[in-house]
Design a protein around this motif. Structure first.
Motif, short mmCIF file in Angstrom:
data_model
loop_
_atom_site.label_atom_id
_atom_site.label_comp_id
_atom_site.label_asym_id
_atom_site.label_seq_id
_atom_site.Cartn_x
_atom_site.Cartn_y
_atom_site.Cartn_z
N MET A 102 8.25 -3.17 -4.41
CA MET A 102 7.44 -2.02 -4.04
C MET A 102 6.49 -1.79 -5.21
N ILE A 103 5.19 -1.99 -4.95
CA ILE A 103 4.16 -1.84 -5.99
C ILE A 103 3.12 -0.84 -5.48
N ASP A 104 2.98 0.26 -6.18
CA ASP A 104 2.02 1.32 -5.81
C ASP A 104 2.17 1.74 -4.35
N GLY A 105 3.41 1.89 -3.90
CA GLY A 105 3.68 2.34 -2.54
C GLY A 105 3.54 1.26 -1.48
N GLU A 106 3.18 0.06 -1.85
CA GLU A 106 3.04 -1.06 -0.91
C GLU A 106 4.23 -2.01 -1.05
N VAL A 123 3.53 -12.28 -1.12
CA VAL A 123 2.68 -11.79 -0.04
C VAL A 123 3.04 -10.36 0.32
N PRO A 124 2.11 -9.64 0.97
CA PRO A 124 2.48 -8.33 1.51
C PRO A 124 3.63 -8.49 2.50
N ASN A 125 4.44 -7.47 2.62
CA ASN A 125 5.65 -7.54 3.43
C ASN A 125 5.37 -7.87 4.89
#
Length: 166
Positions: free
Chosen positions: A90-94, A112-114
């Motif tokens: 979890m990086i900066d809410g993402e 990659v994004p989740n």
């Protein structure tokens, strides 16, 4: 009579010289054979050490990744024929996922994004590796890495929020 004595002495000295040269040539041949034999052994040992080093490095890399995540953030899965270990971030809410897997003769890492699909050929190469398998049995993760024909398996027990080597 004096000349016959000198002739015998010179013949003896010639025979002594041939003997010494023969012993010296035999010594040099033995020395050369030993050096060549040890060079072959040294090369073979060096190759074996290199293969084991790659496998141990890959194993350590995966272990350190396991130890740096809470057990809830670690997943084991398959995409087609490719087994992977997944690590949630979890990086900066993402939400993001990091995958470790083997593809195309390389141990790879994909970040990659989740919500992005798993794409095996998009990962970054970590090390050359022919195979990587990962399985879970409840609270234990077992993975096997094969580099240069040398395989190593490790079992890690997840407890207390961190992975611990068994």
């Amino acid at each position: 009579m004096l000349s016959r004595s000198k002739t015998i002495k010179s013949n003896r000295s010639g025979i002594d010289m041939v003997f010494v040269l023969t012993v010296f040539v035999l010594f040099v041949c033995c020395l050369l054979a030993s050096v060549l034999a040890f060079a072959r052994v040294y090369k073979r040992l060096g190759d074996d050490i290199g293969k084991r080093f790659d496998t141990a490095t890959a194993q350590t890399l995966v272990l350190q990744k396991l130890r740096s995540y809470d057990d809830a953030d670690i997943s084991v899965g398959k995409s087609g024929d490719i087994a992977y270990l997944g690590f949630a971030d979890m990086i900066d809410g993402e939400s993001y996922m990091t995958y470790i897997y083997a593809y195309g003769g390389e141990l790879k890492e994909l970040f990659v994004p989740n919500d992005a699909p798993f794409s095996a050929d998009s990962g970054n190469m970590l090390l050359p590796a022919e195979d990587f398998t990962a399985e879970t049995d409840g609270r234990t993760i077992c993975f096997t890495v094969t580099c240069d024909g040398v395989s190593t398996s490790s079992h890690y027990s997840l407890r207390g929020g961190k992975a611990v080597g068994v």
